[in-house]
Each structure stands twice: as structure tokens, then as C-alpha cells.
Enzyme design. Structure first.
Site, PDB file in Angstrom:
ATOM      1  N   TRP A 133       0.816  -1.211   0.000  1.00  0.00           N
ATOM      2  CA  TRP A 133       0.000   0.000   0.000  1.00  0.00           C
ATOM      3  C   TRP A 133       0.850   1.261   0.000  1.00  0.00           C
ATOM      4  CZ3 TRP A 133      -4.422  -0.340  -2.021  1.00  0.00           C
ATOM      5  CH2 TRP A 133      -5.201  -1.482  -1.850  1.00  0.00           C
ATOM      6  N   ASP A 170      -1.580   6.383   6.571  1.00  0.00           N
ATOM      7  CA  ASP A 170      -2.674   5.616   5.968  1.00  0.00           C
ATOM      8  C   ASP A 170      -3.002   4.512   6.961  1.00  0.00           C
ATOM      9  OD1 ASP A 170      -4.323   3.863   4.642  1.00  0.00           O
ATOM     10  OD2 ASP A 170      -3.003   3.573   2.911  1.00  0.00           O
ATOM     11  N   LYS A 207     -12.638  -1.657   5.988  1.00  0.00           N
ATOM     12  CA  LYS A 207     -11.851  -2.700   6.639  1.00  0.00           C
ATOM     13  C   LYS A 207     -12.333  -2.911   8.078  1.00  0.00           C
ATOM     14  CE  LYS A 207      -9.274  -2.663   2.930  1.00  0.00           C
ATOM     15  NZ  LYS A 207      -8.119  -1.818   2.673  1.00  0.00           N
TER      16      LYS A 207
HETATM   17  C1  LIG Z   1      -7.621  -1.218   1.324  1.00  0.00           C
HETATM   18  C2  LIG Z   1      -6.521  -0.234   1.513  1.00  0.00           C
HETATM   19  C3  LIG Z   1      -6.385   0.894   0.670  1.00  0.00           C
HETATM   20  C4  LIG Z   1      -7.255   1.117  -0.529  1.00  0.00           C
HETATM   21  O1  LIG Z   1      -8.526   1.412  -0.186  1.00  0.00           O
HETATM   22  P1  LIG Z   1      -9.653   1.680  -1.296  1.00  0.00           P
HETATM   23  O2  LIG Z   1     -10.793   2.064  -0.451  1.00  0.00           O
HETATM   24  O3  LIG Z   1      -9.846   0.396  -2.035  1.00  0.00           O
HETATM   25  O4  LIG Z   1      -9.172   2.770  -2.175  1.00  0.00           O
HETATM   26  C5  LIG Z   1      -5.373   1.778   0.942  1.00  0.00           C
HETATM   27  N1  LIG Z   1      -4.533   1.601   1.974  1.00  0.00           N
HETATM   28  C6  LIG Z   1      -4.631   0.533   2.789  1.00  0.00           C
HETATM   29  C7  LIG Z   1      -3.667   0.384   3.915  1.00  0.00           C
HETATM   30  C8  LIG Z   1      -5.632  -0.406   2.585  1.00  0.00           C
HETATM   31  O5  LIG Z   1      -5.734  -1.469   3.405  1.00  0.00           O
END
Ligand SMILES: *Cc1c(COP(=O)(O)O)cnc(C)c1O
Length: 372
Positions: A101, A175, A199
Site C-alpha cells: 500500500w 494511511d 476494513k
Molecule cells: C484497502 C486499503 C487501501 C485502498 O482502499 P480503497 O478504499 O480500495 O481505495 C489503501 N490503503 C490501505 C492500507 C488499505 O488497506
């Protein structure tokens, strides 16, 4: 009937109590005669839903008063562009790459900023986080980006880096998509945190952004108004229609979490303790196994996303497939690893009860007895 245990990495399992409440309120929310999906986002009903959700989230994470909470759309990947458009001024941005990511974040930010990789876990195949003392941080960096939990590689920052102590005045951007609300956040070390809801918080479609108010108002002219943090903050996340239904469900998850009790604790402290216990149970079983392994350095192991593999000669396509088929037959769902790394992955977010991890560990042992 008991629902299966769902180990999806995202969109992921939600607390059953929340799903039941959503079902009960679907046609008529609190006597309004409307589904939440049918309400004006500016009407009194949804305004109360949204304000309560924001306050509950602020309480749960003890978000300081100088941080704004924004309910946005576009997910984590859109934030990879929205953050540099808002914070970089087109200048220097330092990125720490610890897995899939943060690699994506760095690639996207390059379109808007002068990106340098301050450190990378590449040489360890992303099984450890480079020590912050080794990071090459630039004096003129507009911000430093880390992914505080790498969902695919299964590495997590158990302490956020203290940039000031490293002689760096730039704000830290995290993030935290895949572990937000699984533990507290040390806000003193953070300038901006973002994460998609799907998530650990609620349905897809909602993105949470926590931004320190001195970072508002720096957006590049090219930044779309709907993604300009200052514009969104000034409009209380109502500059355009926010993802109303996702905010509503996330709000119910916040209420569930506020009342959550475990090991004599309440709220985020309680869920964090349960997350620690769940992770210890699963890593312990993997480390004792002669058939399965997790490859991440012990002090970087994610509590949320636990990739695991069949060891050595056992790691055949047939045995991987047999494991997943057998898991499904036992009501253990979505354990297939990410396609980029293969193997298996158990995502054990807040909504996963201890019993789910116990059931997985029992299956690991039975599978090993049969095939080991
Ligand atoms: C799932 C995820 C993303 C991407 O998220 P989207 O909503 O699909 O754009 C970005 N960073 C992390 C750490 C993730 O787990």
C-alpha cells in the site's frame, strides 16, 4: 443459526448486532417513515445521525480539538492523490515504503509532488519496518507518509515514528485504513490520518480523514473542490452529498464500540486488548506449527492482517487449495491470501470474536494432523 466466521481483508465483517439493527431500521428509521438511504443529507434526521457519528468517533479516539474529522469518498487510493494535492504544494514529499500500500501511495504522489523514498523494507521482502533512525528525511519535505498497517504484507507500526525526535519538522501522514479503531492513535505525532471505512469501520464508500487544522488551506489550484480539505471542513463534510448510508452504519459501529467490554476495559481499550489476545493466539499457533508459518519479524507483526503460508515443500497449489476448501466447509470464510503474495491471510478486525480465531486455530491443528 450461527453465522460463519469471515476473515475477509475488506470489505470485511461487521458486528452482527450492528447488521441486525440496520435490518430492523431499514424501512423506517426511528419512526421517520424513511430508510436512511432515502433521507436528505441536510435534513434534521440525517444531520443528527452524522453529528452523533462524528462526536462518537472523536470520543472513541480522543481526537484533539485542533483536528477536523472529514467524511469523504474515494477510498484510500483516492487519498493517495488527495493528500499530495492538499499538502505538498508541489514540493518535496518523503515516503516510507513498507509494503504494497505504501508503494502505491508513493507511485501516485509522484504525479503531484517531488517524491523521495526515505526508507524501504524491500530488501527484507517487507517482513520488517526499517528503523526510523535510518530514514533519510529531507529538511524541505512538506510531509512524511507511512502506511501504519500494511494490509497485504501484514506489518504494523506498533509505535508511530516521532519525527520531531528525528529532527524533522514535517507533519506525519498515516494511511491507517486497515487498523483504524483497532487501537488508539498518538495524535501528538500525527498531522493527518486517513482510511477507507470498509476494513474496520463500516461499509465501503466512506473515507475518514483526520486533519490538523493548520494543514488546511494549502491545496494546489488543480485540486477538485470536493477533495479540498478546507472546503470539505468548512461545509462540515456536506460540500457535496456524503455517503449517507455508510456514515449511518459506521455510526452504529461507533456506538457498538463505545459499549464494548472486554477484560475489565471498555471501548477502544477493550477492543485493543481483545485484538492483542486474538493476534497472540494465532501467531502462537503458527509459530508452533511444522506446517504453517508467518514470515514477519515479531515486533512488526500486524494484529489485524496475518498472512501465513504452508512451509517449504508443503507449499503446493494442491495443499493450499485443500486448506481453503476445508476452511469453507468449517464456516471459515475468505482466507485466501492476496493474489500478489499468495498463501493465506486471516484478517481479524474488531468484529472478529475470539471464538473465530479459536476456530481457525483448531482447524490449523486438525489440518496439520491430517497433512503434516
Ligand atoms: C484497502 C486499503 C487501501 C485502498 O482502499 P480503497 O478504499 O480500495 O481505495 C489503501 N490503503 C490501505 C492500507 C488499505 O488497506
Amino acid at each position: 443459526m450461527q453465522r460463519p466466521f469471515n476473515f475477509s481483508a475488506g470489505p470485511a465483517a461487521l458486528p452482527e448486532e450492528v447488521l441486525s439493527q440496520v435490518a430492523a431500521e431499514m424501512l423506517n428509521w426511528h419512526g421517520s417513515g424513511m430508510s436512511v438511504m432515502e433521507m436528505s443529507h441536510r435534513g434534521p434526521e440525517f444531520t443528527s445521525i452524522c453529528e452523533t457519528a462524528e462526536q462518537d468517533l472523536r470520543d472513541l479516539l480522543q481526537v484533539p480539538a485542533n483536528f477536523r474529522i472529514l467524511f469523504m469518498q474515494g477510498g484510500g487510493l483516492a487519498e493517495n492523490a488527495i493528500v499530495p494535492m492538499n499538502l505538498s504544494s508541489g514540493g518535496a514529499v518523503d515516503m516510507v515504503v513498507t509494503g504494497s500500500w505504501s508503494t502505491k501511495s508513493a507511485d501516485e504522489a509522484k504525479r503531484y509532488a517531488d517524491v523521495a523514498i526515505a526508507a524501504s523494507g524491500d530488501s527484507s521482502k517487507f517482513t520488517r519496518i526499517p528503523d526510523p533512525s535510518t530514514w533519510a528525511l529531507r529538511k524541505n519535505a512538506a510531509y512524511v507518509h507511512v502506511c501504519s498497517n500494511e494490509t497485504i504484507d501484514g506489518v504494523e507500526f506498533h509505535a508511530l515514528p516521532d519525527l520531531k525526535a528525528l529532527g524533522c519538522d514535517a507533519p506525519l501522514v498515516i494511511d491507517c485504513s486497515s487498523h483504524q479503531l483497532s487501537r488508539g492513535i498518538d495524535w501528538a505525532k500525527v498531522g493527518l490520518a486517513f482510511g477507507g471505512a470498509q476494513k474496520n469501520i463500516g461499509p465501503a464508500g466512506l473515507t475518514l480523514v483526520f486533519v490538523r487544522d493548520d494543514l488546511l488551506g494549502r491545496a494546489l489550484p488543480v485540486c477538485p473542490s470536493a477533495f479540498n480539505y478546507k472546503t470539505v471542513a468548512a461545509a462540515q463534510s456536506m460540500y457535496n452529498t456524503p455517503p449517507t448510508f455508510s456514515i449511518y452504519v459506521a455510526g452504529l459501529v461507533f456506538q457498538w464500540l463505545k459499549q464494548f467490554n472486554y477484560a475489565g476495559k471498555t471501548g477502544v481499550a477493550a477492543i485493543e486488548q481483545r485484538n492483542i489476545d486474538k493476534a497472540n493466539l494465532l501467531y502462537g499457533a503458527l509459530d508452533q506449527s511444522n506446517l504453517f508459518e508467518n514470515r514477519v519479524a515479531a515486533d512488526c507483526r500486524s494484529r489485524m492482517n496475518i498472512p501465513f503460508y504452508l512451509r517449504g515443500d508443503y507449499n503446493t497449489p494442491e495443499l493450499n487449495a485443500a486448506f481453503l476448501t476445508g476452511a469453507k466447509a468449517r464456516n471459515l470464510l475468505q482466507l485466501k491470501g492476496h493474489k500478489s503474495v499468495g498463501g493465506m491471510r486471516a484478517s481479524i478486525y474488531n468484529a472478529m470474536p475470539l471464538e473465530g480465531v479459536q476456530a481457525l486455530v483448531a482447524y490449523l491443528k486438525d489440518f496439520e494432523a491430517q497433512h503434516g
